[in-house]
Design an enzyme around this catalytic site. Structure first.
Site, short mmCIF file in Angstrom:
data_model
loop_
_atom_site.label_atom_id
_atom_site.label_comp_id
_atom_site.label_asym_id
_atom_site.label_seq_id
_atom_site.Cartn_x
_atom_site.Cartn_y
_atom_site.Cartn_z
N LYS A 191 0.86 -1.19 0.00
CA LYS A 191 0.00 0.00 0.00
C LYS A 191 0.89 1.24 0.00
O LYS A 191 1.95 1.24 0.65
CB LYS A 191 -0.88 -0.05 1.26
CG LYS A 191 -1.93 1.05 1.35
CD LYS A 191 -2.79 0.81 2.59
CE LYS A 191 -3.90 1.84 2.73
NZ LYS A 191 -4.77 1.56 3.90
N SER A 195 -9.71 1.45 2.94
CA SER A 195 -8.85 2.25 2.09
C SER A 195 -7.77 1.44 1.35
O SER A 195 -7.18 1.96 0.41
CB SER A 195 -8.18 3.33 2.93
OG SER A 195 -7.30 2.76 3.88
N SER A 228 -9.60 -0.99 7.21
CA SER A 228 -9.10 -0.76 5.85
C SER A 228 -8.43 -1.93 5.17
O SER A 228 -8.21 -1.88 3.95
CB SER A 228 -8.14 0.42 5.83
OG SER A 228 -8.87 1.58 5.61
#
Ligand code: GLN
Length: 489
Positions: free
Chosen positions: A76, A151, A175
């Site tokens: 990420k 996310s 997330s």
């Protein structure tokens, strides 16, 4: 799917080299990524160098190779890798390059992991649909008209569409688990303090956890076993003996008490509820004991999360001032306050601004006692309520999210409705508990349904083993429309 264990066997048997495997993934990224936008950058040169090194190392090794040696992965874009950009998908950090590597990432590298690239996310990891970042939205591999969740949507979509065997996401309020659930993969948020946060861009520090996302439960365990441990650079990491979880995964759940809190099924779609209840029946069939539980304070989890979360965000985000690093306004300014204000107005998106303002409000002199302090007290109460509940059961089962993947036109007028979808996932962050989301079925449109298991602090291996028991028995064959590298056995 190409699980870590499977790829590791192929590499050990010399059926493929790491360079060949890495090239396959790089070419699959080229083909598939334009349809889903999971990667925002591809680190091809670094990947091929690391792969060559991994192949060389394997040749020299006498004993068993680490399971991750020579296997590609993605990160990420809020995880630091020295010399590479870490943008958090925000204009604020668009041109920011990390000067050091996150501890968890370094541990993967030390075990021979190959970095394919950085994955898409909501701006600064605030959001649930991976559509607020500067690189555009990530699309769901099962239906590109739908969101991949957020996310860590890029990380989950990359695993789901098989253009990364595994990824690291972060989970501050669901997330990793929520996008894993939308994309039909496994997302694991470990016990708070067992994985160093050093090098993960801070959102809400008392909730943030780096979290593996993979195609199987065992793969999550392998990644977790590799990245966990005390770190001198993160004072919240726990000093304890970290035994490998993988060794404890045998699928035996006889006598394990699984708790159901009906509150956690409210406001969920029928397809979601039905799938999770079918999973509960599977557990019963495996000899687990199902018990009803009630947690009277459970509804407080969401307001506690958003009050403390926003307060911590407003404090953490003080660093983005146009001076220390990141974006600085090009406009003329009267004084330093004017410069900071212009910088932040131009570079932060709406949700970031909203949370900073809310956080400042909760921490301001007149509101501190009523909001922040109260939320801290209630957080302690909720945590002790969960400790008591875990005297009646070993784990709690629930849906991960109230619905399956949502279309992008889902845009509740009231932002609170959007926040409400986090109800089941934030509990684990507020109380520091380990929690996993794994696929448990599909809805009437063929979209994956995710179920969640939460355990008491440091019960990571039990959570993983219980998840494995279902995965192994149900043997779901989920298949996204888009698919990259597969080595199905
Ligand atoms: N949906 C959560 C939020 O918007 C997710 C945050 C997270 O885990 N990074 O706060």
């Amino acid at each position: 799917m190409s699980s870590i264990l499977h790829l590791s066997n192929l590499l050990a048997r010399k059926e493929i080299s790491s360079v060949e495997l890495t090239k396959k993934y790089l070419s699959a990224i080229n083909n598939i990524n334009p349809s889903i936008n999971a990667y925002i950058s591809v680190t091809e040169e670094m990947a091929l160098l690391q792969a060559q090194k991994a192949d060389d190392m394997r040749k020299q090794l006498k004993g068993d190779a680490p399971l991750l040696l020579g296997i590609p992965m993605a990160l990420k874009d809020n995880l630091a890798v020295r010399g590479f950009q870490t943008t958090c998908c925000s204009k604020t950090l668009e041109n920011f390059k990390s000067t050091y590597t996150a501890t968890a990432v370094q541990k993967l590298f030390n075990n021979g992991a190959i970095l394919l690239g950085k994955t898409n996310m909501d701006e600064f990891a605030m959001g649930s649909y991976s559509n607020t970042g500067i690189f555009g939205a990530t699309f769901n591999p099962y239906d590109t008209a739908k969101s991949a969740g957020g996310s860590s949507g890029g990380s989950a979509a990359a695993v789901s569409s098989k253009i990364a065997p595994y990824t690291l996401g972060t989970d501050t309020g669901g997330s990793a688990r929520q996008p894993a659930s939308f994309c039909g993969v496994v997302g694991y948020k470990p016990t708070y303090g067992t994985v160093s946060r050093y090098g993960a861009v801070a959102l809400a520090s008392s909730f943030d956890q780096i979290s593996p996302i993979a195609s199987t439960v065992k793969d999550c365990a392998i990644v977790y076993d590799t990245i966990k441990g005390f770190d001198i650079n993160d004072m919240t990491t726990i000093k304890q003996n970290y035994a490998p979880c993988l060794d404890k995964i045998n699928g035996n759940v006889k006598g394990v008490k699984i708790g159901i809190a009906t509150k956690m099924f409210e406001n969920c779609s029928k397809d979601v509820v039905d799938s999770v209840y079918r999973a509960i029946e599977t557990y019963r069939g495996l000899g687990a004991e199902i018990v009803d539980i009630t947690i009277p304070t459970i509804e407080l989890a969401l307001p506690i999360y958003y009050i403390i979360g926003c307060a911590e965000i407003s404090s953490n985000f003080g660093r983005y001032d146009g001076i220390r690093y990141g974006y600085k306004t090009n406009k003329s300014y009267k004084d330093i306050d004017d410069m900071i204000s212009k910088t932040r107005s131009e570079a932060f998106g709406d949700d970031v601004k909203r949370r900073i303002m809310l956080g400042i409000y909760f921490l301001s002199k007149n509101n501190f006692n009523e909001y922040y302090l109260k939320a801290i007290q209630l957080r302690n109460e909720l945590t002790s309520d969960f400790e008591n509940v875990f005297k009646q059961c070993d784990l709690i089962i629930s849906p991960t999210t109230p619905t399956t993947a949502l279309a992008f036109d889902f845009n509740p007028d009231n932002v609170v409705d959007k926040y409400k979808a986090d109800i089941c996932v934030v509990i684990a962050n507020v109380c520091g508990l380990p929690a996993i989301s794994l696929p448990c079925g599909t809805d009437s449109n063929g979209l994956p349904v995710g179920m969640q298991l939460i355990g008491p602090k440091n019960s990571d291996s039990r959570v993983l083993n219980t998840a494995f028991a279902f995965e192994n028995t149900a043997n779901l064959k989920l298949n996204p429309t888009l698919g990259g590298v597969t080595y199905d056995i």
